[in-house]
Design an enzyme around this catalytic site. Structure first.
Site, PDB file in Angstrom:
ATOM      1  N   SER A   1      15.290   3.952 -56.871  1.00 36.58           N
ATOM      2  CA  SER A   1      14.857   2.762 -57.602  1.00 36.58           C
ATOM      3  C   SER A   1      15.193   2.904 -59.088  1.00 36.58           C
ATOM      4  CB  SER A   1      13.367   2.529 -57.346  1.00 36.58           C
ATOM      5  OG  SER A   1      12.991   1.210 -57.669  1.00 36.58           O
TER       6      SER A   1
ATOM      7  N   ASP B   1      15.201  -3.278 -47.154  1.00 33.97           N
ATOM      8  CA  ASP B   1      14.711  -3.303 -48.532  1.00 33.97           C
ATOM      9  C   ASP B   1      14.835  -4.716 -49.102  1.00 33.97           C
ATOM     10  OD1 ASP B   1      14.010  -2.839 -51.150  1.00 33.97           O
ATOM     11  OD2 ASP B   1      15.326  -1.117 -51.419  1.00 33.97           O
TER      12      ASP B   1
ATOM     13  N   HIS C   1      11.658  -0.596 -49.154  1.00 37.88           N
ATOM     14  CA  HIS C   1      11.936   0.153 -50.379  1.00 37.88           C
ATOM     15  C   HIS C   1      11.389   1.582 -50.302  1.00 37.88           C
ATOM     16  CE1 HIS C   1      13.428   0.048 -54.450  1.00 37.88           C
ATOM     17  NE2 HIS C   1      12.272   0.440 -54.966  1.00 37.88           N
TER      18      HIS C   1
END
Length: 347
Positions: free
Chosen positions: A142, A283, A316
């Site tokens: 991320s 995601d 995610h």
């Protein structure tokens, strides 16, 4: 988890402002060799910290404890792992919750605006102080992936490998956005024009965290061990409140602004190290479609890159929560001489 702290004086930021004191809290695993070239920098996401290396830690991108440590793909018995808390965050590094030396009070909204490049500059100072001369790899999920890619652009001569998970070389629409966040915080009297009292916004932060965890796929991540929906909702709220009690709301804004400005699309040709990109089929933040959109940019820049798409229901969270799906590739990537790694691109 006990962290060490490196302090730099007079850190000049991309804006031209100077941060008089920039502390970087960090954790290490393993030992640095005499040549200073066996270090691996592991970088955390937007709202987390070095606890990403802990088993079952409350980490929005999924704990990386199955990827980093003794005997793991990033093996701390071979590599010297450095995991810093990024500048602007809430876990020991200088940020809005830190004291402004000029006033003796928390910086709050007076904290200077920072960029991902500034975050990397603070980390470079930390590594220099530790005697690190070369990075065998830079890795992170991320916003940690943003930092890893920034390292590859800012210090290409120092980086041997790049691992960027559930991320992109720019901040896409819907990933991190400061406007709605600032509006929601400002609507609360406790925000106090960016100078909230400690603990004054726990309830709002809890609600924000529940929203974030839900968008990231926490329901799928928890369902195998908490099948009952009501119990699962209670656990999500518990996790969210625990986070809210330890995270400064000003850091949310500071790091959102840094993420929002992140865009390396015009600088990708600076990357020399092989790049491993790992995203998740489910995601909602960094979708496989997004990878297909920026793939031609990597190819045009002649970046040696390889893509792994995780067949995971955990959104995610997948890079950590379903680490087994790519641990083998990561292990091979770390074990292969970068000059001998055969990249396959999107394939």
């Amino acid at each position: 988890m006990e962290l060490s702290v490196h302090t730099a004086r007079g850190l000049r930021l991309a804006s031209g402002a100077v941060l008089p004191e920039a502390c970087t809290a960090y954790r290490t695993l393993g030992r640095l060799n005499a040549a200073g070239d066996n270090a691996v920098l592991v970088l955390h996401g937007y709202t987390t910290g070095p606890s990403m290396l802990e088993v079952a830690s409350n980490v929005a991108e999924g704990s990386w404890s199955d990827l980093v440590g003794p005997g793991q793909p990033i093996d701390s018995e071979r590599w010297f792992v450095v995991c810093p808390n990024m500048l602007g965050s809430s876990y020991g590094s200088t940020g809005p919750g830190s004291l402004n030396p000029a006033t003796g009070r928390p910086w709050g909204s007076d904290f200077p605006r920072i960029t991902v490049r500034d975050i990397v500059a603070a980390q470079k100072g930390l590594l220099d102080s530790l005697g690190v001369r070369r990075l065998a790899a830079v890795a992170g999920p991320s916003l940690g992936g943003y930092q890893a890619l920034q390292w590859a652009v800012s210090h290409p001569e120092m980086v041997d490998r790049v691992v960027a998970a559930v991320t992109a070389p720019y901040n896409p629409a819907g990933a991190v956005s400061s406007g709605p966040l600032q509006a929601r915080l400002s609507a609360e009297p406790a925000w106090n024009d960016g100078h909230p009292a400690p603990g004054a916004m726990v309830e709002l932060l809890t609600a924000l965290r529940i929203d974030t965890l839900t968008r990231y796929g926490v329901d799928a991540e928890l369902t195998p061990r908490i099948p009952d929906p009501a119990q699962r909702a209670a656990e999500i709220r518990r996790l969210a409140r625990h986070w809210a009690e330890g995270f400064d709301p000003g850091s949310l804004v500071t790091l959102a602004l840094a993420a929002e400005a992140f865009d390396l699309r015009a600088q990708l040709a600076s990357i020399r190290a092989p790049l491993l990109i790992v995203n998740s089929r489910t995601d909602a933040v960094f979708s496989p479609q997004l990878v297909r959109e920026f793939a031609p940019l990597l190819d045009a820049a002649a970046v040696p890159w390889s893509y792994v798409e995780l067949d995971s229901e955990k959104g995610h969270f997948a890079s950590g929560a379903d680490a087994h799906l790519w641990a083998g590739v990561l292990r091979e990537f770390m074990a292969t001489d970068p000059a001998r790694w055969v990249s396959w691109g999107l394939r």
